[in-house]
Design a protein around this motif. Structure first.
Motif, PDB file in Angstrom:
ATOM      1  N   PRO A 196       0.837  -1.202   0.000  1.00 25.26           N
ATOM      2  CA  PRO A 196       0.000   0.000   0.000  1.00 25.26           C
ATOM      3  C   PRO A 196       0.867   1.245   0.000  1.00 25.26           C
ATOM      4  CG  PRO A 196       0.201  -0.820   2.229  1.00 25.26           C
ATOM      5  CD  PRO A 196       0.945  -1.796   1.356  1.00 25.26           C
ATOM      6  N   GLY A 197       0.239   2.353  -0.289  1.00 22.53           N
ATOM      7  CA  GLY A 197       0.919   3.633  -0.155  1.00 22.53           C
ATOM      8  C   GLY A 197       1.925   3.888  -1.262  1.00 22.53           C
ATOM      9  N   GLY A 198       2.731   4.926  -1.036  1.00 22.39           N
ATOM     10  CA  GLY A 198       3.685   5.349  -2.031  1.00 22.39           C
ATOM     11  C   GLY A 198       3.029   6.001  -3.227  1.00 22.39           C
ATOM     12  N   VAL A 199       1.793   6.429  -3.069  1.00 20.69           N
ATOM     13  CA  VAL A 199       1.021   6.996  -4.174  1.00 20.69           C
ATOM     14  C   VAL A 199       0.764   8.471  -3.904  1.00 20.69           C
ATOM     15  CG1 VAL A 199      -1.140   6.896  -5.450  1.00 20.69           C
ATOM     16  CG2 VAL A 199      -0.079   4.783  -4.642  1.00 20.69           C
ATOM     17  N   LEU A 200       1.142   9.311  -4.852  1.00 23.54           N
ATOM     18  CA  LEU A 200       0.888  10.742  -4.766  1.00 23.54           C
ATOM     19  C   LEU A 200      -0.252  11.093  -5.714  1.00 23.54           C
ATOM     20  CD1 LEU A 200       1.662  13.627  -3.824  1.00 23.54           C
ATOM     21  CD2 LEU A 200       3.224  13.723  -5.786  1.00 23.54           C
ATOM     22  N   GLU A 201      -1.256  11.802  -5.184  1.00 26.25           N
ATOM     23  CA  GLU A 201      -2.385  12.248  -5.984  1.00 26.25           C
ATOM     24  C   GLU A 201      -2.469  13.764  -5.952  1.00 26.25           C
ATOM     25  OE1 GLU A 201      -5.328   8.384  -5.281  1.00 26.25           O
ATOM     26  OE2 GLU A 201      -5.880  10.354  -4.497  1.00 26.25           O
ATOM     27  N   LEU A 202      -2.574  14.353  -7.117  1.00 26.08           N
ATOM     28  CA  LEU A 202      -2.773  15.800  -7.252  1.00 26.08           C
ATOM     29  C   LEU A 202      -4.125  16.015  -7.921  1.00 26.08           C
ATOM     30  CD1 LEU A 202       0.748  16.928  -8.539  1.00 26.08           C
ATOM     31  CD2 LEU A 202      -0.093  16.930  -6.187  1.00 26.08           C
ATOM     32  N   LEU A 203      -4.918  16.918  -7.352  1.00 23.08           N
ATOM     33  CA  LEU A 203      -6.254  17.179  -7.883  1.00 23.08           C
ATOM     34  C   LEU A 203      -6.414  18.680  -8.122  1.00 23.08           C
ATOM     35  CD1 LEU A 203      -8.862  15.603  -8.566  1.00 23.08           C
ATOM     36  CD2 LEU A 203      -9.717  16.258  -6.311  1.00 23.08           C
ATOM     37  N   PRO A 204      -5.866  19.193  -9.232  1.00 24.35           N
ATOM     38  CA  PRO A 204      -6.081  20.604  -9.561  1.00 24.35           C
ATOM     39  C   PRO A 204      -7.462  20.828 -10.154  1.00 24.35           C
ATOM     40  CG  PRO A 204      -4.726  19.567 -11.242  1.00 24.35           C
ATOM     41  CD  PRO A 204      -4.972  18.516 -10.188  1.00 24.35           C
ATOM     42  N   THR A 205      -8.012  22.002  -9.899  1.00 25.53           N
ATOM     43  CA  THR A 205      -9.334  22.365 -10.397  1.00 25.53           C
ATOM     44  C   THR A 205      -9.301  23.793 -10.916  1.00 25.53           C
ATOM     45  OG1 THR A 205     -10.385  20.924  -8.765  1.00 25.53           O
ATOM     46  CG2 THR A 205     -11.780  22.559  -9.826  1.00 25.53           C
ATOM     47  N   ALA A 206      -9.880  23.998 -12.074  1.00 23.34           N
ATOM     48  CA  ALA A 206     -10.032  25.345 -12.631  1.00 23.34           C
ATOM     49  C   ALA A 206     -11.516  25.637 -12.793  1.00 23.34           C
ATOM     50  CB  ALA A 206      -9.321  25.451 -13.981  1.00 23.34           C
ATOM     51  N   MET A 207     -11.914  26.836 -12.371  1.00 23.66           N
ATOM     52  CA  MET A 207     -13.326  27.206 -12.381  1.00 23.66           C
ATOM     53  C   MET A 207     -13.506  28.582 -13.003  1.00 23.66           C
ATOM     54  SD  MET A 207     -13.538  26.109  -8.467  1.00 23.66           S
ATOM     55  CE  MET A 207     -11.792  26.544  -8.431  1.00 23.66           C
TER      56      MET A 207
END
Length: 768
Positions: free
Chosen positions: A255-266
């Motif tokens: 498990p783990g070792g995972v990077l998540e980026l969630l950019p949002t433009a509005m």
């Protein structure tokens, strides 16, 4: 209520039903096609308690396309023994099912083979999480194996996904989302579903060799609503997650070792009527506004998940369903839909609502830490809010307002033990920038006693220090509480409060009961939670029997009785109630429920005796294209005017339908009506309705158009909300939509637009 008995209820709650009681209704239909892919007839097999599969690594690649013919499936572990859970517990299903399981370094792979007459299969090209009236098949997966919670990962025969998270207490979060991949297709022998679940989407212990608890669950709605399970589930065992089978043999994945980026433009542009009381005033259009936000999440191999969001877009693309509040003195509850609050939210399912994340309204930033090690779980949440909602509970009403900026810190620890027992600690603190604070902390737990009995409890202590700003509480300056020792307005007072809950429960196949004691002192508050009233001591009891007749016309009969008495902390009785009822589950996926209540209620220093009401409700979904439910209630109702309360005769009606003229088109009308008179033919106190219609057009699995029309007769307003969505995954999507509000200022005059907003939103999940 038994966790096992509530399985069908949760599924129907996803359809908006208010009356599905415990399990789906229906009679057993005739045996359908049960042939293998090569056309040979199958021999019926019976499932076992606590079955096990040893899963091996895939020998080659698997492409998720619904064909199940890749070399990677060779040698996959196979679950071929299923049992019927409902309506006939423990019997051989009317059709055969099979599940294949394998894995590689990135994914857990599952193939679901549902053998059936393809002409009877129910499948709609719907939006995600709207498959619950279709056939569907999937896995219930407890990766920690402690029975605290589990993933529900499903798909319908066209591969449309539906997922949720289920806790040991029987609560299910339908807003919970997991990134996984599915494809399905209807075949000449039924339907097939291929599923790939990335290990990056799951939380599980950091071991070399894994052993997870699971069952495979198939729902087959026909003239009855049949449910099948790989692990034989006993209705007389209250702990559902304790009865799962085992998936063993998975190794070399961590498990783990995972990077998540969630950019949002509005981007958005809005307009309002300059004078909300003058339809002739100018409609002012503001400029186009653009904004960006960023969410970050990193799952460590140690079992710790770190998450943060900066300038988040916490707006909703679809408004909450309006509720009739004309005779309600307490605050209304609306569900949380924002994905940031999903991770760890199961830890805050408790008798007192200490954390209601919609109390964090418009944060500049928020951060969260969730850790799971063995049978221990922790969570810490911090946020800096710019527009803080206020909810002040009192004995007979709530005050709702706003208080500017605030900083919130919430911590939770829970330790599970035995089968489905736990002990927990919770601490919540909110401090307003303008001064004042609210803190609450305490212990809670659930202890399994013998087989069918359990003890649940929670004890909380709160401390409140009000800000010295009476303008924040305008309108309640004359209100006092705690025997007149404190005022409702914010004038710098400090006080402490207590919340207490104790419950003894029995959950079993035939006879279940629940005895509760609940108390909230006049000074008890949960500033980050949703406790909308206080100053009460309540004793209640529910008892119910469940019978399963051996007939095709009636599959379940459940008589019950509920009794309640409550007092304020001065010893004045507030409520006295007895409510018998009975539920019938019939053929044709039909449920009919009746209840009658009689008692007394005290409001505004007046005791109203002889308060009697009756209720009847019905729901049916006998054909795939049409489902309807109706709830009708009538009887004495207290008109809750604080200055002049009185007893009237009220009628309440709620009706809704789901109409599917095509697999890609759904029309969902909904109506709520309420009326109250002084007597049957006396003066009218109020009458009105809210009508809402939601139309969905699904062009592809990812592209759909939704239009909501709503008319509120109480406020004489019309809302129109078109929304076009393209969704790649639960967290990668594009929205383009608008909201329009119109008001009729005087009878027989045209509706005037009072507000409008046009918006666009792009969000993309990067995972590595």
């Amino acid at each position: 209520m038994s966790v096992i008995q509530s399985l069908g209820e949760r599924r129907r709650a996803a359809l908006g039903s208010l009356l599905w009681a415990t399990l789906a209704a229906g009679a057993v239909v005739s045996t359908a096609n049960s042939q293998q892919r090569d056309g040979t007839t199958r021999t019926p097999r019976t499932a076992q308690e606590r079955p096990a599969l040893t899963v091996t690594r895939a020998p080659g690649a698997i492409v998720i396309d619904g064909t199940i013919d890749d070399v990677g499936w060779d040698g996959a572990a196979r679950a071929v023994t299923f049992t019927e859970f409902f309506p006939k517990e423990g019997e051989t299903p009317t059709v055969e099912s099979e599940v294949w399981v394998t894995y590689d370094d990135q994914n857990l792979y599952l193939a679901f083979l549902a053998f059936d007459d393809p002409s009877t299969v129910r499948a709609s090209r719907s939006n995600r999480d709207e498959i619950w009236s279709d056939d569907y098949f999937g896995i219930v997966l407890d990766t920690f194996g402690d029975g605290a919670w589990a993933y529900y990962l499903f798909a319908n025969p066209l591969g449309v996904q539906g997922d949720s998270r289920f806790t040991a207490t029987g609560d299910e979060d339908l807003a919970f989302d997991v990134v996984y991949h599915t494809e399905g297709r209807v075949t000449q022998h039924g339907y097939h579903i291929e599923m790939a679940v990335p290990f990056a989407s799951l939380r599980f212990p950091g071991r070399t060799l894994h052993e997870w608890r699971a069952t495979f669950w198939r729902v087959r709605p026909r003239s009855s609503y049949e449910e099948y399970s790989w692990a034989a589930i006993d209705r007389d065992e209250p702990c559902f997650l304790c009865q799962l089978g085992t998936l063993a043999g998975i190794h070399g994945v961590r498990p783990g070792g995972v990077l998540e980026l969630l950019p949002t433009a509005m981007a958005s542009q809005s307009g309002v009527l300059e004078d909300d009381d003058d339809p002739a005033s100018r409609f002012h259009n503001a400029g186009i506004r653009g904004d960006v936000s960023l969410g970050v999440r990193y799952a460590l191999p140690t079992g710790l998940t770190l998450e943060g969001t900066f300038n988040p877009d916490f707006s909703q693309v679809e408004s909450d369903i309006a509720q009739i509040d004309v005779n309600t003195t307490f605050a209304l509850f609306f569900p949380e839909r924002r994905p940031f609050f999903q991770e760890g939210s199961d830890l805050f399912v408790m008798p007192f609502d200490v954390l209601y994340t919609r109390r964090i309204n418009n944060p500049q930033f928020a951060t969260k830490v969730v850790g799971r090690w063995g049978r221990s779980s922790v969570m810490y949440l911090a946020a800096r809010d710019e527009d803080t909602p206020l909810l002040l509970p009192f004995e007979e009403s709530s005050f709702v307002g706003t208080a500017g900026g605030s900083v919130s810190n919430i911590a939770r620890f829970r330790q599970t033990f035995l089968q489905d027992s736990y002990l927990g600690l919770v601490l919540s603190d909110r401090r307003l920038v303008s001064g004042g604070s609210g803190s609450v902390g305490g212990v809670d737990g659930q202890i399994r006693l013998l087989k069918n009995y359990s003890l649940a409890f929670q004890f909380l202590f709160s401390h409140t220090r009000e800000p010295s700003d009476s303008a924040l509480t305008a309108g309640i300056s004359d209100l006092t509480f705690a025997d007149g020792r404190h005022t409702g307005m914010f004038d710098g007072e400090s006080y402490a409060g207590l919340g207490q809950y104790v419950s003894v429960e029995r959950s079993a196949r035939l006879w279940s009961f629940q005895f509760d004691y609940r108390s909230s002192s006049p000074t008890f508050r949960t500033d980050n939670g949703f406790e909308f009233r206080n100053d009460f001591r309540q004793v209640s009891m529910w008892q119910g029997l469940t019978f399963y007749p051996k007939t095709t016309a009636v599959t379940r009969v459940a008589p019950s009785v509920y009794v309640e008495s409550s007092w304020n902390h001065e010893g004045v009785r507030k409520v006295r109630l007895i409510q018998p009822g009975i539920t019938f589950e019939l053929a044709g996926q039909t449920i009919v429920e009746f209840w009658y209540s009689a008692g007394a209620e005290r409001f505004g220093a007046i005791e109203f005796d002889g308060v009697q009401r009756w209720n009847v409700s019905a729901h049916t979904n006998v054909i795939e294209e049409f489902g309807v439910e109706v709830v009708l209630s009538r009887g004495e109702t207290v008109f809750r005017d604080p200055t002049a309360p009185l007893l009237g005769v009220g009628t309440e009606l709620e009706a809704s339908a789901t109409i599917k003229p095509a697999e890609w088109l759904v029309f969902e009308p909904h109506l709520e009506f309420a009326q109250l008179r002084v007597a049957n033919d006396g003066p009218l106190l109020f009458r009105g309705y809210i009508a809402r219609a939601r139309t969905s057009v699904q062009f592809t699995r990812g592209l759909f158009l939704r239009i909501v029309l709503q008319y509120d007769d109480f406020s004489q307003t019309i809302d129109v909300e078109p929304l076009l969505t393209y969704r790649v995954s639960p967290f990668t999507h594009v929205f383009v939509g608008s909201t329009h509000s119109y008001r009729q200022f005087e009878q027989l005059t045209p509706f005037t637009q009072t507000s409008r907003q046009v918006f666009g939103k792009l969000q993309y999940l990067f995972r590595r």
